[in-house]
Each structure stands twice: as structure tokens, then as C-alpha cells.
Design a protein around this motif. Sequence first.
Motif, PDB file in Angstrom:
ATOM      1  N   GLU A 123       0.712  -1.318  -0.107  1.00 18.86           N
ATOM      2  CA  GLU A 123       0.173   0.062   0.081  1.00 18.86           C
ATOM      3  C   GLU A 123       0.966   1.175  -0.023  1.00 18.86           C
ATOM      4  O   GLU A 123       0.542   2.126  -0.826  1.00 18.86           O
ATOM      5  CB  GLU A 123      -1.120   0.043   1.354  1.00 18.86           C
ATOM      6  CG  GLU A 123      -1.842   1.130   1.402  1.00 18.86           C
ATOM      7  CD  GLU A 123      -2.917   1.058   2.342  1.00 18.86           C
ATOM      8  OE1 GLU A 123      -3.776   1.866   2.362  1.00 18.86           O
ATOM      9  OE2 GLU A 123      -2.672   0.511   3.180  1.00 18.86           O
ATOM     10  N   ARG A 124       2.136   1.423   0.765  1.00 19.86           N
ATOM     11  CA  ARG A 124       2.918   2.444   0.786  1.00 19.86           C
ATOM     12  C   ARG A 124       3.652   2.865  -0.516  1.00 19.86           C
ATOM     13  O   ARG A 124       3.875   3.797  -0.742  1.00 19.86           O
ATOM     14  CB  ARG A 124       3.764   2.264   1.978  1.00 19.86           C
ATOM     15  CG  ARG A 124       3.131   2.587   3.375  1.00 19.86           C
ATOM     16  CD  ARG A 124       4.120   2.523   4.670  1.00 19.86           C
ATOM     17  NE  ARG A 124       5.185   1.293   4.378  1.00 19.86           N
ATOM     18  CZ  ARG A 124       5.071   0.290   5.001  1.00 19.86           C
ATOM     19  NH1 ARG A 124       4.058   0.003   5.937  1.00 19.86           N
ATOM     20  NH2 ARG A 124       5.989  -0.405   4.994  1.00 19.86           N
ATOM     21  N   ARG A 125       3.819   1.858  -1.095  1.00 15.94           N
ATOM     22  CA  ARG A 125       4.372   1.590  -2.338  1.00 15.94           C
ATOM     23  C   ARG A 125       3.512   2.100  -3.520  1.00 15.94           C
ATOM     24  O   ARG A 125       3.964   2.799  -4.376  1.00 15.94           O
ATOM     25  CB  ARG A 125       5.392   0.676  -2.821  1.00 15.94           C
ATOM     26  CG  ARG A 125       6.545   0.358  -1.744  1.00 15.94           C
ATOM     27  CD  ARG A 125       7.457  -1.064  -2.029  1.00 15.94           C
ATOM     28  NE  ARG A 125       7.310  -1.442  -3.385  1.00 15.94           N
ATOM     29  CZ  ARG A 125       7.353  -2.754  -3.457  1.00 15.94           C
ATOM     30  NH1 ARG A 125       7.379  -3.498  -2.540  1.00 15.94           N
ATOM     31  NH2 ARG A 125       7.243  -3.175  -4.668  1.00 15.94           N
ATOM     32  N   LEU A 126       2.410   1.554  -3.660  1.00 14.38           N
ATOM     33  CA  LEU A 126       1.672   1.419  -4.747  1.00 14.38           C
ATOM     34  C   LEU A 126       0.683   2.962  -4.986  1.00 14.38           C
ATOM     35  O   LEU A 126       0.258   3.109  -5.793  1.00 14.38           O
ATOM     36  CB  LEU A 126       0.554   0.304  -4.964  1.00 14.38           C
ATOM     37  CG  LEU A 126       1.697  -1.038  -4.959  1.00 14.38           C
ATOM     38  CD1 LEU A 126       1.119  -2.156  -5.284  1.00 14.38           C
ATOM     39  CD2 LEU A 126       2.819  -0.924  -6.094  1.00 14.38           C
ATOM     40  N   VAL A 127       0.046   3.032  -3.730  1.00 13.73           N
ATOM     41  CA  VAL A 127      -0.824   4.183  -3.525  1.00 13.73           C
ATOM     42  C   VAL A 127      -0.382   5.499  -4.281  1.00 13.73           C
ATOM     43  O   VAL A 127      -0.979   6.268  -4.791  1.00 13.73           O
ATOM     44  CB  VAL A 127      -1.664   4.504  -2.223  1.00 13.73           C
ATOM     45  CG1 VAL A 127      -2.335   5.586  -2.182  1.00 13.73           C
ATOM     46  CG2 VAL A 127      -2.500   2.987  -1.928  1.00 13.73           C
ATOM     47  N   PRO A 128       1.077   6.030  -3.988  1.00 11.87           N
ATOM     48  CA  PRO A 128       1.742   7.173  -4.530  1.00 11.87           C
ATOM     49  C   PRO A 128       1.453   7.208  -6.046  1.00 11.87           C
ATOM     50  O   PRO A 128       1.532   8.068  -6.680  1.00 11.87           O
ATOM     51  CB  PRO A 128       2.810   7.122  -3.909  1.00 11.87           C
ATOM     52  CG  PRO A 128       2.669   6.438  -2.537  1.00 11.87           C
ATOM     53  CD  PRO A 128       1.704   5.154  -2.664  1.00 11.87           C
ATOM     54  N   LEU A 129       1.431   6.044  -6.658  1.00 10.85           N
ATOM     55  CA  LEU A 129       1.817   5.579  -8.020  1.00 10.85           C
ATOM     56  C   LEU A 129       0.483   6.223  -8.650  1.00 10.85           C
ATOM     57  O   LEU A 129       0.078   6.734  -9.707  1.00 10.85           O
ATOM     58  CB  LEU A 129       2.018   4.348  -8.166  1.00 10.85           C
ATOM     59  CG  LEU A 129       3.481   3.520  -7.702  1.00 10.85           C
ATOM     60  CD1 LEU A 129       3.597   2.287  -8.282  1.00 10.85           C
ATOM     61  CD2 LEU A 129       4.254   4.693  -8.173  1.00 10.85           C
ATOM     62  N   ALA A 130      -0.801   5.591  -8.017  1.00 15.36           N
ATOM     63  CA  ALA A 130      -2.059   5.861  -8.263  1.00 15.36           C
ATOM     64  C   ALA A 130      -2.458   7.404  -8.058  1.00 15.36           C
ATOM     65  O   ALA A 130      -2.970   8.170  -9.074  1.00 15.36           O
ATOM     66  CB  ALA A 130      -3.094   4.976  -7.799  1.00 15.36           C
ATOM     67  N   GLU A 131      -1.905   7.908  -7.013  1.00 15.80           N
ATOM     68  CA  GLU A 131      -2.047   9.331  -6.837  1.00 15.80           C
ATOM     69  C   GLU A 131      -1.352  10.317  -8.025  1.00 15.80           C
ATOM     70  O   GLU A 131      -1.943  11.304  -8.383  1.00 15.80           O
ATOM     71  CB  GLU A 131      -1.521   9.712  -5.562  1.00 15.80           C
ATOM     72  CG  GLU A 131      -2.557   9.175  -4.374  1.00 15.80           C
ATOM     73  CD  GLU A 131      -1.992   9.223  -3.007  1.00 15.80           C
ATOM     74  OE1 GLU A 131      -0.692   9.516  -2.642  1.00 15.80           O
ATOM     75  OE2 GLU A 131      -2.748   9.201  -2.083  1.00 15.80           O
ATOM     76  N   GLU A 132      -0.034   9.798  -8.470  1.00 18.25           N
ATOM     77  CA  GLU A 132       0.656  10.182  -9.378  1.00 18.25           C
ATOM     78  C   GLU A 132      -0.217  10.399 -10.779  1.00 18.25           C
ATOM     79  O   GLU A 132      -0.219  11.366 -11.427  1.00 18.25           O
ATOM     80  CB  GLU A 132       2.195   9.619  -9.502  1.00 18.25           C
ATOM     81  CG  GLU A 132       2.808  10.250 -10.637  1.00 18.25           C
ATOM     82  CD  GLU A 132       4.206   9.706 -10.936  1.00 18.25           C
ATOM     83  OE1 GLU A 132       5.053  10.019 -11.400  1.00 18.25           O
ATOM     84  OE2 GLU A 132       4.142   8.185 -10.466  1.00 18.25           O
TER      85      GLU A 132
END
Length: 170
Positions: A123-132
Motif C-alpha cells: 500500500e505504501r509503495r503503490l498508492v502514491p503511484l495511483a495518486e501520481e
Amino acid sequence: MAKTEPKRGQEISDRVLRHWMEAVPEDRMAHLVKDATRGFLRSLQWRLAKHDVQLGHWTFLRILWQQEGLTKRELSMEAGVMEPTTVVALRAMEGLGYVRLEHRPDNRKNIYVYLTPLGRRLERRLVPLAEEVNAIALHGLSNTEVDVTRRAVLSMIRNLAKDEEQRLAG
């Protein structure tokens, strides 16, 4: 991901944009939303691949980060996919160490899905990708434009859900 993928993705994006701007600027909303969705998904898929996560697993992980301990059936309903699709994805995700599938002592029939520590850490690694991806898509839009778009799309979803409900009621 192959070296040709970014070039191919850019070609696809260029063609889609040209289609909307030149060929059929007044085409149906469904097509516009579909093409926007495909753009979001291609962008997210490219980022997830860098972390060896499949796009198909993203939906299930996102749901489980919010609520784990769902049955396979509940997870299928939340994801909006058929149960066989969920079963295949969960087997793969279990093999990758993202989830564990358990029977409860009080209910041996259902299988419940839980994140493993690895699945939780994703979650900590992937959620920022979706936010980006969202930030990229919304670049240049005002807060008002984003709010109006969000309300419009939510209205479309409600209208289509109402249509489906009426159709099923016969």
C-alpha cells in the motif's frame, strides 16, 4: 515491460487524442469515458509493472487495504468482476505472498481473504503511484473543473445504476 511499450503507448494516446479532437469531437460520452479510463489504466499499469505488480491485482489490493476478511464472493462484488476472475487472481496473489486465504472455524464453507504483511506493505509503495496518475490526468484543471467533472461522472453512475435496477425489476 519491453522498450517498445512506452513508444506504443504514446502512439495509442496520440491516436485517441487525435480521434477526439479532429474526427469525432461530439462522439458519445461512453466512448470518451472509456478512452479516459484506458489512459488511466495504461499509465497505472506502467508504474505498477516497475514494482512487479499486475494491474489485475491492483483492484483487489485496493479493496483489501480498506477492508480485509471479505469472502471471495464479497470481494468479487466489490471489484465488480465474476467470481472465477477473482479466484484466479487470488491464487496468483497468494502465490506472490500478497494474501492468505482462510476458512473460519465458525464457517468452513466460505473462504476469507486477508492481506499478508507484504500485501499490507505494498500500500505504501503503490498508492502514491495511483495518486501520481491522477495528478497527471488532472494537470491544468481548476478545482472547480475537477469538482464539476466528479459530480457529472457520479451522476452518470447513479443514472446507469437506476437504469439497471429498473431493467432487473422488469
